[in-house]
Design an enzyme around this catalytic site. Structure first.
Site, short mmCIF file in Angstrom:
data_model
loop_
_atom_site.label_atom_id
_atom_site.label_comp_id
_atom_site.label_asym_id
_atom_site.label_seq_id
_atom_site.Cartn_x
_atom_site.Cartn_y
_atom_site.Cartn_z
N SER A 21 0.84 -1.19 0.00
CA SER A 21 0.00 0.00 0.00
C SER A 21 0.88 1.25 0.00
O SER A 21 1.95 1.26 0.60
CB SER A 21 -0.89 -0.02 1.24
OG SER A 21 -1.95 0.90 1.13
N PRO A 22 0.44 2.31 -0.67
CA PRO A 22 1.23 3.54 -0.67
C PRO A 22 1.39 4.08 0.76
O PRO A 22 0.40 4.23 1.47
CB PRO A 22 0.39 4.51 -1.52
CG PRO A 22 -0.54 3.65 -2.30
CD PRO A 22 -0.79 2.44 -1.46
N CYS A 24 3.44 7.20 2.85
CA CYS A 24 4.30 8.37 2.81
C CYS A 24 5.51 8.18 3.72
O CYS A 24 5.37 7.75 4.87
CB CYS A 24 3.52 9.61 3.24
SG CYS A 24 2.30 10.14 2.02
N ALA A 56 1.86 8.38 -1.83
CA ALA A 56 1.10 9.50 -2.37
C ALA A 56 2.07 10.55 -2.88
O ALA A 56 2.80 11.18 -2.10
CB ALA A 56 0.19 10.09 -1.29
N GLN A 98 1.01 6.18 -6.72
CA GLN A 98 -0.24 6.83 -6.36
C GLN A 98 -0.08 8.33 -6.59
O GLN A 98 0.77 8.98 -5.99
CB GLN A 98 -0.59 6.56 -4.89
CG GLN A 98 -1.94 7.11 -4.48
CD GLN A 98 -2.20 6.91 -2.99
OE1 GLN A 98 -1.56 7.56 -2.17
NE2 GLN A 98 -3.14 6.03 -2.67
N TYR A 180 -8.07 13.93 1.28
CA TYR A 180 -7.29 14.77 0.38
C TYR A 180 -8.21 15.36 -0.70
O TYR A 180 -9.42 15.19 -0.66
CB TYR A 180 -6.10 13.98 -0.17
CG TYR A 180 -5.18 13.53 0.95
CD1 TYR A 180 -4.69 14.46 1.88
CD2 TYR A 180 -4.83 12.20 1.12
CE1 TYR A 180 -3.87 14.05 2.93
CE2 TYR A 180 -4.02 11.79 2.18
CZ TYR A 180 -3.54 12.72 3.07
OH TYR A 180 -2.76 12.33 4.13
N ARG A 228 -8.09 4.90 -5.36
CA ARG A 228 -8.31 4.68 -3.93
C ARG A 228 -9.40 5.62 -3.45
O ARG A 228 -9.35 6.83 -3.70
CB ARG A 228 -7.03 4.90 -3.11
CG ARG A 228 -7.30 4.89 -1.60
CD ARG A 228 -6.06 4.69 -0.77
NE ARG A 228 -5.71 3.27 -0.66
CZ ARG A 228 -4.81 2.78 0.21
NH1 ARG A 228 -4.17 3.59 1.03
NH2 ARG A 228 -4.56 1.49 0.25
N LEU A 299 -5.65 -3.32 8.65
CA LEU A 299 -5.46 -4.34 9.68
C LEU A 299 -5.58 -5.75 9.13
O LEU A 299 -6.18 -6.63 9.73
CB LEU A 299 -6.45 -4.11 10.84
CG LEU A 299 -6.18 -2.87 11.69
CD1 LEU A 299 -7.20 -2.74 12.81
CD2 LEU A 299 -4.77 -2.87 12.26
#
Length: 352
Positions: A21-22, A24, A56, A98, A180, A228, A299
């Site tokens: 998963s992206p 940061c 991101a 992403q 965002y 996403r 999770l």
């Protein structure tokens, strides 16, 4: 072992159903990824993930969450990404990115340095949003975008996608989640506009659809496009699952191939019901009712848990974040536990 079955998305084949998963890293300089990013993403490719999605990455300078975010709005950034992409691909993983714009959640501190706004005098800037509403009192108050500014945002996503393809990225993801900019337009909690970009459901989803269409128009037909979304704001009166299902069906028609289903991030008032795999039901319902492939995240920590998500048809892909920070080689451990046979780098062969 469904988790280790290949996944075909348009002309791209993932070696398994495990994606990074992206995440940061807040470690870029003027938007340029550094050696840290090569090691971070490269180690997860070596670790056996099928898809490695870079964090991101801002499509314009004012779209960064913090001054230390990665970008892809200029050639220097693109050149730096190219070597990272090349290494990820040599390890058998598919490199993805992403594309993001933080909107009103921009110009904030690196998490381990502080919290809240970074003022222009300290290297920050005035962010933009659908409406002049701050995320919270300690965040900067954004300027409301006008039609010209919205056109700039759409073009920034388009140009960033073109650069990403030129860098060698084989999967492009549009970030429309976590509070965002695109999510800010989707949610009535943050979008108080009364023009063609706000109010009704059709108006609030207009920017997300325009960005997806713009990105789709410049990436090759054989490359997949992911989006996403936050399936719910976890706040009464906000964006919710019913709207997410409707949007996902429309995005499929706009050229999206998979919806990466997360949740939350739009409001500090959110009340999230946390638990193992707590977002998987959202991915399952969107997949079933919108008729589009989905990715599940949140999770997911155990191999048997991830296997069950795929085996039950709740999602087509599982995306791991914090668990892959704890263990970059989680896919190799999962293969051992589930009895799958996977390739190992020659350099590590003596350990298997």
């Amino acid at each position: 072992m469904k988790l280790f079955d290949p996944l075909e998305l348009r002309g791209v084949r993932l070696r398994n159903r495990i994606a990074v998963s992206p995440m940061c890293e807040y470690s870029a300089v003027e938007g340029v990824p550094q050696t840290w990013h090569l090691v971070h993403l490269g180690s997860r490719a070596v670790g056996g993930a099928g898809l490695v999605i870079a964090e991101a990455t801002a499509v314009e300078a004012i779209g960064r969450i913090s001054p230390a975010d990665t970008g892809i709005w200029n050639d220097a950034q693109a050149i730096a990404w190219s070597s990272i992409v090349d290494f990820v691909a040599t390890q058998g993983a598919v490199p993805g990115i992403q594309l993001a714009h933080a909107g009103r959640k921009a110009s904030t501190e690196i998490p381990w340095v502080g919290h809240g706004r970074v003022d222009p005098a300290d290297g920050g800037w005035t962010p933009v949003a659908p409406s002049a509403l701050a995320y919270s009192p300690d965040y900067p108050t954004p300027d409301a975008l006008d039609d010209e500014g919205i056109a700039v945002v759409i073009d920034a996503f388009r140009m960033a996608a073109r650069r990403a393809v030129d860098c060698g990225f084989r999967v492009i993801e549009v970030h429309a989640a976590h509070g965002y900019l695109l999510h800010q337009f989707l949610s009535p909690l943050s979008n108080h506009r009364t023009d063609a970009w706000g109010g009704s459901f059709g108006n609030r989803i207009r920017l997300a659809r325009a960005v997806v269409a713009a990105v789709r128009s410049v990436i090759p037909e054989n490359l997949p496009l992911l989006v996403r979304i936050s399936a719910t704001d976890w706040v009464d009166g906000g964006w919710d699952l019913e709207q997410s299902i409707a949007l996902s069906g429309l995005l499929k028609g706009d050229g999206a191939d998979l919806i990466d289903v997360s949740s939350g991030g739009l409001s500090p008032d959110q009340k999230i019901a946390l638990g193992p795999g707590y977002q998987v039901p959202f991915a399952a319902q969107i997949r079933r009712e919108a008729g589009i492939a989905t990715g599940a995240v949140g999770l997911i920590t155990e191999p048997t848990q991830a296997e069950a998500v795929i085996e039950r048809g709740e999602a087509d892909l599982v995306l791991l974040a914090r668990e892959l920070l704890r263990d970059p080689y989680w896919p190799r451990r999962a293969a051992r536990e589930l009895g799958a046979v996977i390739n190992v780098p020659q350099q590590y062969g003596r350990a298997w």
